[in-house]
Design a protein around this motif. Structure first.
Motif, PDB file in Angstrom:
ATOM      1  N   ARG A  86      -4.593   1.907   7.059  1.00 60.11           N
ATOM      2  CA  ARG A  86      -3.853   2.749   6.114  1.00 60.11           C
ATOM      3  C   ARG A  86      -2.413   2.267   5.960  1.00 60.11           C
ATOM      4  NH1 ARG A  86      -0.496   6.718   6.682  1.00 60.11           N
ATOM      5  NH2 ARG A  86      -0.902   6.957   8.910  1.00 60.11           N
ATOM      6  N   LEU A  87      -1.805   1.870   7.074  1.00 59.33           N
ATOM      7  CA  LEU A  87      -0.438   1.335   6.996  1.00 59.33           C
ATOM      8  C   LEU A  87      -0.395   0.047   6.186  1.00 59.33           C
ATOM      9  CD1 LEU A  87       0.829   1.906  10.667  1.00 59.33           C
ATOM     10  CD2 LEU A  87       1.469   3.203   8.623  1.00 59.33           C
ATOM     11  N   ALA A  88      -1.446  -0.779   6.333  1.00 57.07           N
ATOM     12  CA  ALA A  88      -1.498  -2.022   5.564  1.00 57.07           C
ATOM     13  C   ALA A  88      -1.723  -1.734   4.088  1.00 57.07           C
ATOM     14  CB  ALA A  88      -2.596  -2.922   6.109  1.00 57.07           C
ATOM     15  N   GLN A  89      -2.592  -0.764   3.778  1.00 55.04           N
ATOM     16  CA  GLN A  89      -2.898  -0.448   2.381  1.00 55.04           C
ATOM     17  C   GLN A  89      -1.677   0.112   1.644  1.00 55.04           C
ATOM     18  OE1 GLN A  89      -5.461   2.911   1.669  1.00 55.04           O
ATOM     19  NE2 GLN A  89      -6.567   1.826   0.046  1.00 55.04           N
ATOM     20  N   SER A  90      -0.886   0.927   2.330  1.00 55.78           N
ATOM     21  CA  SER A  90       0.290   1.530   1.699  1.00 55.78           C
ATOM     22  C   SER A  90       1.531   0.647   1.797  1.00 55.78           C
ATOM     23  CB  SER A  90       0.579   2.892   2.343  1.00 55.78           C
ATOM     24  OG  SER A  90       0.872   2.734   3.726  1.00 55.78           O
ATOM     25  N   SER A  91       1.364  -0.568   2.334  1.00 52.27           N
ATOM     26  CA  SER A  91       2.462  -1.547   2.489  1.00 52.27           C
ATOM     27  C   SER A  91       3.501  -1.109   3.525  1.00 52.27           C
ATOM     28  CB  SER A  91       3.166  -1.799   1.140  1.00 52.27           C
ATOM     29  OG  SER A  91       2.250  -2.322   0.199  1.00 52.27           O
ATOM     30  N   GLU A  92       3.222  -0.043   4.268  1.00 47.16           N
ATOM     31  CA  GLU A  92       4.157   0.377   5.319  1.00 47.16           C
ATOM     32  C   GLU A  92       4.204  -0.657   6.436  1.00 47.16           C
ATOM     33  OE1 GLU A  92       4.171   4.659   6.493  1.00 47.16           O
ATOM     34  OE2 GLU A  92       2.489   4.809   5.092  1.00 47.16           O
ATOM     35  N   TYR A  93       3.044  -1.264   6.722  1.00 54.14           N
ATOM     36  CA  TYR A  93       3.044  -2.265   7.797  1.00 54.14           C
ATOM     37  C   TYR A  93       3.822  -3.507   7.371  1.00 54.14           C
ATOM     38  CZ  TYR A  93       1.432  -4.685  11.944  1.00 54.14           C
ATOM     39  OH  TYR A  93       1.402  -5.336  13.153  1.00 54.14           O
TER      40      TYR A  93
END
Length: 372
Positions: A86-93
């Protein structure tokens, strides 16, 4: 870095908690449905005692710590995969990476969280689950009669100075009273010296067995071909033994539900009395290595943070993570049986799945994270 660690730890802990709660709800339902067939049945010992709904709920509730122990590593994997994806999908990671969260820092961060889950899994599996599981069995026995120790009972062996003893216990009451006790005494050459049958018995604090309603037969050999059988009946008979109540109660628990220290002591007892301990040795090493599987799970989850997800594509990756976790636990059980059949070294049979998946996860980390 503390802020990043707090963010990742908090998200994974919450996600793991929700996954674990969902699994526990499912298993609670299945276990409770299985108990419905026993509702309303009177006890074999006291027909006035009825197994009611509240007893079934309490029994199933006492099984939950064992379920937590079994499900915690796979819940860690699913929760970690869901959060990192989820963090990768939302670009947070991606933002975290530009803020200084490099691959090795990310790995160390997740390993720190994995150690927390390792400690939690060990504490539940070694202290909470064995007590709760044994209490559940005794509770059920209280309302449904004695605890049967299998079709052939529980077999134990003891070696003393001049004799060897094979002991069979047929059942165990909630108060710790033994039922259908049989003791066979052999000399050091393997010749049968005596047999003893008792309806009931109790193991005292000094490990002396107090047996009641005893029929004892002694075989007195006169020459090489003839033997005289001397039969005696005793209201009470005391048999000194090093077999403790804890060793007999081992039959109540599966080896994977026992405390690590108790399992080790039982292995030592079997080896000291010339009995095969391969199965219990494998289970001992599995108890040692099983909590460490939480570390394998978080390392398996890390590459999911470096995937590029399209909208709605996260579900497939989470499902893939679930399949990886299930395959790990299936392989863990298969290696235990294969190691027992082929007489592998116990520690190797127990550690092989974790070693294999550790190399797989580190290989995926090196290819996906470092090279790409």
């Amino acid at each position: 870095m503390k802020t990043i660690r707090r963010l990742i730890y908090g998200e994974i802990l919450i996600a793991t908690g929700f996954v674990l709660l969902a699994f526990l709800s499912l298993f609670f339902f299945f276990d409770f449905v299985e108990e419905l067939g026993s509702l309303g049945q009177p006890s074999r010992l006291d027909p006035k005692v009825i197994y009611e709904m509240r007893h079934a709920l309490l029994y199933v509730g006492l099984l939950m710590p064992s379920r937590v122990y079994e499900l915690l590593p796979i819940s860690v994997l699913i929760g970690s995969v869901a959060v990192l994806a989820r963090l990768a999908q939302s670009s947070e990671y991606t933002i975290l990476r530009t803020s200084g969260l490099g691959p090795w820092k990310a790995l160390r961060t997740l390993l720190g969280l994995g150690l927390l889950f390792v400690a939690l899994t060990f504490a539940i599996g070694d202290y909470v689950a064995p007590i709760a599981d044994k209490t559940a069995q005794l509770l059920k026995a209280r309302y449904q009669g004695r605890i049967s120790l299998g079709q052939t009972g529980a077999w134990l062996k003891e070696r003393q100075t001049h004799s060897n003893f094979s002991v069979n216990v047929g059942s165990l009451s909630p108060q710790g009273e033994l039922g259908e006790v049989r003791i066979f005494e052999f000399d050091n050459q393997g010749l049968l010296l005596s047999t003893l049958q008792a309806d009931k018995g109790q193991i005292e604090k000094n490990n002396t067995w107090t047996l009641r309603k005893v029929v004892r037969r002694e075989f007195e050999t006169s020459g090489q071909t003839s033997a005289k059988i001397v039969k005696s009946v005793h209201r009470t008979f005391h048999w000194p033994s090093s077999i403790s109540a804890e060793m007999v109660s081992v039959a109540l628990l599966k080896p994977d539900r026992m405390r690590t220290a108790d399992l080790y002591a039982y292995v030592q007892h079997l080896e000291a009395n010339g009995q095969t301990a391969q199965r219990y040795e494998i289970e001992f090493w599995r108890k040692v290595f099983y909590p460490l599987s939480c570390l394998v799970m978080v390392v398996l989850a890390l590459p999911f943070a470096y995937f590029h997800f399209r909208s709605g594509g996260i579900t497939g990756y989470v499902f893939g993570g679930v399949m990886i976790g299930i395959s790990f636990f299936l392989l863990n059980n298969v290696f235990g049986h294969i190691g027992n059949l082929n007489h592998w070294r116990p520690w190797l049979a127990a550690a092989s799945p974790a070693i294999i998946y550790s190399f797989v996860s580190l290989g995926a980390f090196g290819w996906l994270v470092l090279r790409r």
